[in-house]
Design a protein around this motif. Structure first.
Motif, PDB file in Angstrom:
ATOM      1  N   PRO A   9      35.605  -6.618  25.224  1.00  0.00           N
ATOM      2  CA  PRO A   9      34.293  -6.434  25.861  1.00  0.00           C
ATOM      3  C   PRO A   9      33.735  -5.018  25.728  1.00  0.00           C
ATOM      4  CG  PRO A   9      35.777  -7.607  27.336  1.00  0.00           C
ATOM      5  CD  PRO A   9      36.594  -7.134  26.167  1.00  0.00           C
ATOM      6  N   ARG A  10      34.583  -4.037  25.422  1.00  0.00           N
ATOM      7  CA  ARG A  10      34.113  -2.656  25.290  1.00  0.00           C
ATOM      8  C   ARG A  10      33.771  -2.278  23.855  1.00  0.00           C
ATOM      9  NH1 ARG A  10      38.890  -1.147  28.818  1.00  0.00           N
ATOM     10  NH2 ARG A  10      39.652  -0.326  26.851  1.00  0.00           N
ATOM     11  N   VAL A  11      33.946  -3.204  22.909  1.00  0.00           N
ATOM     12  CA  VAL A  11      33.563  -2.951  21.517  1.00  0.00           C
ATOM     13  C   VAL A  11      32.043  -3.103  21.421  1.00  0.00           C
ATOM     14  CG1 VAL A  11      33.739  -3.794  19.140  1.00  0.00           C
ATOM     15  CG2 VAL A  11      35.775  -3.733  20.595  1.00  0.00           C
ATOM     16  N   LYS A  12      31.390  -2.074  20.874  1.00  0.00           N
ATOM     17  CA  LYS A  12      29.932  -2.091  20.733  1.00  0.00           C
ATOM     18  C   LYS A  12      29.533  -3.012  19.583  1.00  0.00           C
ATOM     19  CE  LYS A  12      29.431   1.129  23.807  1.00  0.00           C
ATOM     20  NZ  LYS A  12      28.994   0.868  25.123  1.00  0.00           N
ATOM     21  N   LEU A  13      28.379  -3.634  19.727  1.00  0.00           N
ATOM     22  CA  LEU A  13      27.855  -4.532  18.705  1.00  0.00           C
ATOM     23  C   LEU A  13      26.599  -3.938  18.083  1.00  0.00           C
ATOM     24  CD1 LEU A  13      28.208  -7.916  20.626  1.00  0.00           C
ATOM     25  CD2 LEU A  13      29.849  -6.840  19.075  1.00  0.00           C
ATOM     26  N   ASP A  14      26.362  -4.271  16.815  1.00  0.00           N
ATOM     27  CA  ASP A  14      25.137  -3.809  16.170  1.00  0.00           C
ATOM     28  C   ASP A  14      24.016  -4.813  16.433  1.00  0.00           C
ATOM     29  OD1 ASP A  14      25.546  -5.962  14.429  1.00  0.00           O
ATOM     30  OD2 ASP A  14      26.152  -4.707  12.728  1.00  0.00           O
ATOM     31  N   ALA A  15      22.876  -4.617  15.800  1.00  0.00           N
ATOM     32  CA  ALA A  15      21.702  -5.466  16.036  1.00  0.00           C
ATOM     33  C   ALA A  15      21.950  -6.923  15.640  1.00  0.00           C
ATOM     34  CB  ALA A  15      20.506  -4.918  15.273  1.00  0.00           C
ATOM     35  N   ASN A  16      22.879  -7.157  14.726  1.00  0.00           N
ATOM     36  CA  ASN A  16      23.193  -8.517  14.284  1.00  0.00           C
ATOM     37  C   ASN A  16      24.263  -9.183  15.142  1.00  0.00           C
ATOM     38  OD1 ASN A  16      21.420  -8.358  12.065  1.00  0.00           O
ATOM     39  ND2 ASN A  16      22.992  -7.336  10.837  1.00  0.00           N
ATOM     40  N   GLY A  17      24.824  -8.440  16.090  1.00  0.00           N
ATOM     41  CA  GLY A  17      25.881  -8.977  16.941  1.00  0.00           C
ATOM     42  C   GLY A  17      27.266  -8.815  16.350  1.00  0.00           C
ATOM     43  N   ASP A  18      27.368  -8.028  15.272  1.00  0.00           N
ATOM     44  CA  ASP A  18      28.657  -7.764  14.641  1.00  0.00           C
ATOM     45  C   ASP A  18      29.294  -6.527  15.271  1.00  0.00           C
ATOM     46  OD1 ASP A  18      28.328  -9.869  12.795  1.00  0.00           O
ATOM     47  OD2 ASP A  18      27.134  -8.588  11.474  1.00  0.00           O
ATOM     48  N   PRO A  19      30.623  -6.450  15.290  1.00  0.00           N
ATOM     49  CA  PRO A  19      31.281  -5.254  15.835  1.00  0.00           C
ATOM     50  C   PRO A  19      30.836  -4.002  15.079  1.00  0.00           C
ATOM     51  CG  PRO A  19      32.879  -6.995  15.468  1.00  0.00           C
ATOM     52  CD  PRO A  19      31.595  -7.455  14.861  1.00  0.00           C
ATOM     53  N   ASP A  20      30.600  -2.944  15.825  1.00  0.00           N
ATOM     54  CA  ASP A  20      30.163  -1.671  15.242  1.00  0.00           C
ATOM     55  C   ASP A  20      31.203  -0.603  15.574  1.00  0.00           C
ATOM     56  OD1 ASP A  20      28.895   0.532  14.250  1.00  0.00           O
ATOM     57  OD2 ASP A  20      27.061   0.282  15.420  1.00  0.00           O
ATOM     58  N   PRO A  21      32.203  -0.406  14.684  1.00  0.00           N
ATOM     59  CA  PRO A  21      33.271   0.541  14.985  1.00  0.00           C
ATOM     60  C   PRO A  21      32.783   1.980  15.123  1.00  0.00           C
ATOM     61  CG  PRO A  21      33.691  -0.619  12.903  1.00  0.00           C
ATOM     62  CD  PRO A  21      32.406  -1.105  13.440  1.00  0.00           C
ATOM     63  N   GLN A  22      31.710   2.342  14.433  1.00  0.00           N
ATOM     64  CA  GLN A  22      31.222   3.720  14.521  1.00  0.00           C
ATOM     65  C   GLN A  22      30.577   4.009  15.861  1.00  0.00           C
ATOM     66  OE1 GLN A  22      28.913   4.727  11.092  1.00  0.00           O
ATOM     67  NE2 GLN A  22      30.634   4.471   9.710  1.00  0.00           N
TER      68      GLN A  22
END
Length: 52
Positions: A9-22
């Protein structure tokens, strides 16, 4: 193994809803990697130990 799912739940997502590690905190990624490695090692040990 249950600890592996705790950081998701603390992994950020990008605009497409994919995980954003950066955009995700390094501590969250490190915890995820540590739990994934421990879970894989446990499963590997169980498969190896009980394989015919």
């Amino acid at each position: 193994m249950q600890d592996l799912f705790e950081p998701f739940p603390r992994v950020k997502l990008d605009a497409n809803g994919d995980p954003d590690p950066q955009a995700t905190d390094d501590a969250v990624l490190k915890g995820l990697a540590v739990h994934a490695q421990a879970s894989a090692a446990t499963m590997n040990w169980g498969i190896w130990r009980w394989a015919p």
